[in-house]
Design an enzyme around this catalytic site. Structure first.
Site, PDB file in Angstrom:
ATOM      1  NE  ARG A 132      -7.091 -10.025   4.485  1.00 41.76           N
ATOM      2  CZ  ARG A 132      -8.044  -9.176   4.095  1.00 41.76           C
ATOM      3  NH1 ARG A 132      -7.831  -7.881   4.143  1.00 41.76           N
ATOM      4  NH2 ARG A 132      -9.216  -9.588   3.643  1.00 41.76           N
ATOM      5  CG  HIS A 156      -9.887  -1.855   1.305  1.00 42.70           C
ATOM      6  ND1 HIS A 156     -10.181  -2.400   2.530  1.00 42.70           N
ATOM      7  CD2 HIS A 156      -8.594  -2.190   1.058  1.00 42.70           C
ATOM      8  CE1 HIS A 156      -9.116  -3.021   3.019  1.00 42.70           C
ATOM      9  NE2 HIS A 156      -8.129  -2.911   2.136  1.00 42.70           N
ATOM     10  CE1 TYR A 188      -2.292  -6.870   3.570  1.00 44.85           C
ATOM     11  CE2 TYR A 188      -3.025  -6.404   1.337  1.00 44.85           C
ATOM     12  CZ  TYR A 188      -3.237  -6.354   2.701  1.00 44.85           C
ATOM     13  OH  TYR A 188      -4.387  -5.783   3.189  1.00 44.85           O
ATOM     14  CG  HIS A 204      -8.327  -7.105  -0.096  1.00 47.45           C
ATOM     15  ND1 HIS A 204      -7.203  -7.763   0.329  1.00 47.45           N
ATOM     16  CD2 HIS A 204      -8.318  -5.907   0.544  1.00 47.45           C
ATOM     17  CE1 HIS A 204      -6.539  -7.012   1.193  1.00 47.45           C
ATOM     18  NE2 HIS A 204      -7.189  -5.876   1.337  1.00 47.45           N
ATOM     19  CE1 TYR A 252      -4.403  -1.281   0.698  1.00 41.04           C
ATOM     20  CE2 TYR A 252      -3.081  -3.007   1.700  1.00 41.04           C
ATOM     21  CZ  TYR A 252      -4.287  -2.554   1.194  1.00 41.04           C
ATOM     22  OH  TYR A 252      -5.378  -3.393   1.189  1.00 41.04           O
TER      23      TYR A 252
END
Lengths: 187, 231
Positions: free
Chosen positions: B153, B158, B143, B156, B104
């Protein structure tokens, strides 16, 4: 046609800088009608520790008690530039701060008025569903007759009532759990 | 005064607040039941953000920097609906995601994977009159996280939706179909089994553009209004 609801998921820790690239923490420009106020929401986990990665959103009526929304059809003034929505995340001190005006009273469906309040949404890592609560103002004469506060056992009502500091800012600690657990609402 | 109200979610549609396999919920979930509020003006109104000015470039996450980001270009398209299948017209849709390497654009993300200077990872779009929205982005990477040993995870994106009222506010995550990591992810699996597949987008060859990008369809269903207005 009936469709299944999209389930909720956590906001996670990494929304800052992407979802939120500019806070909306100042809801009222100078000169906005009403009593200008500052609100400080401080977020705690079930152990009382500070939560530094939460996101608060607020939604409120203007000083006349009018929501800026088409489903509020009452003949009350809208104030240009006042949407009534704000968003800010907590910092390392666990606090999110907003500048706004004190909302007016809005009706209760069965008659009468609610005490002035600000609607709060809370999101955070570890929080799987949006948590909804309200902020009321200590000392407001309408608190005693507020139909929502009356629904809550007296010992827990204080979790919704902000207190004013010596500089005039309104403070409301929000506890996700523990002995001071905030009253959350199913809205 | 008659007001329209919103239907309450029935059991089994949302995750429980306390989902112990997702460890952070233990210290962050209320234990007392939420108090059901009658729907007053405070709950049936909400931010529509109708005056918000959106730049057309906000819907294309591959064109927000000097050059194109690395990764598999994808189209994510769908509709914002309510439980009755009615469009939520002009809904603001916000997304955020990590880059193709699983990192991120956030100072707290310490995963040992490269940042992509050409990928920021935030996007917004306003749905049209039929609730239809469309983003162009790159497929996010998986990640690791520290929830448990060897925790990863699944890929995905959000999503943040406001809908028509304070009552309809929703933040969720969109997953990709048939991702083998879904079976191991405590956040995805916090949703009751009968509802969790709603969080998977569908691969869609009709949305896929030849020589350019794969298409995924993801419809978002918000709460419907009660049929009979409350007196």
């Amino acid at each position: 046609m009936s469709r299944g609801l999209t389930p909720s998921q956590t906001i996670g820790p990494f929304y800052w800088g992407t979802l939120v690239n500019a806070y909306r923490c100042d809801l009222a420009r100078p000169g906005m009608p009403g009593e200008r106020i500052e609100i400080v929401l401080k977020l705690h986990d079930v152990e009382g520790a500070i939560v530094a990665d939460g996101l608060f959103e607020i939604w409120q009526a203007n000083s006349h008690g009018r929501y800026n929304h088409p489903d509020d059809r009452r003949n009350l003034a809208l104030d240009a530039g006042f949407e009534g929505y704000g968003r800010a995340s907590t910092f390392t001190d666990g606090c999110a701060r907003f500048g706004t005006v004190k909302p007016g009273r809005v009706p209760w469906p069965e008659g009468g008025l609610q005490a002035p309040h600000i609607n709060i949404s809370l999101f955070a890592r570890g929080v799987l569903n949006r948590l909804a609560t309200r902020l009321y103002f200590e000392g407001d004469a309408a608190l005693a007759e507020d139909p929502v506060l009356k629904m809550i056992e007296p010992a827990r009502r204080d979790t919704l009532i902000a207190k004013r500091d010596t500089q005039g800012a309104w403070h409301l600690p929000i506890h996700l759990g523990g002995p001071k657990e905030t009253v959350f609402f199913d809205v | 005064m008659k007001e329209e109200t919103y239907r309450r979610p029935t059991a089994g549609q949302h995750p429980p607040n306390l989902s112990p396999d997702y460890k952070s919920t233990t210290g962050r979930s209320p234990r007392k039941p939420a108090i059901a509020l009658p729907h007053t003006l405070s709950e049936i109104t909400g931010p529509l953000l109708a005056a918000e000015r959106l730049d057309a470039g906000e819907a294309d996450l591959t064109r927000q920097r000097m050059a194109e980001p690395l990764g598999e270009r994808i189209i994510v398209q769908g509709r914002v609906l309510d439980e009755d299948g009615k469009s939520v017209a002009n809904a603001l849709v916000e997304i955020w995601q990590c880059n193709a390497a699983g990192r991120y654009h956030h100072p707290g993300d310490q995963h040992d994977a490269p940042l992509d200077p050409n990928f920021y990872g935030g996007g917004r779009v306003r749905a049209d009159g039929e609730g239809k929205y469309r983003f162009v982005t790159i497929k996010p990477g998986a990640y690791p996280w520290k929830n448990h040993h060897n925790a990863w995870r699944p890929a995905h994106i959000h999503f943040s939706l406001f809908g028509p009222a304070f009552a309809t506010r929703l933040i969720t995550q969109m997953y990709f179909p048939d991702d083998p990591l879904l079976a191991f992810d405590p956040i995805y699996n916090s949703v009751p089994a009968a509802a969790r597949e709603r969080l998977q987008a569908a691969f869609d060859m009709d949305l896929t553009q030849p020589e350019w990008a794969l298409g995924y369809r993801f419809d978002i269903v918000l709460r419907g209004r009660n049929a009979t207005p409350m007196e």
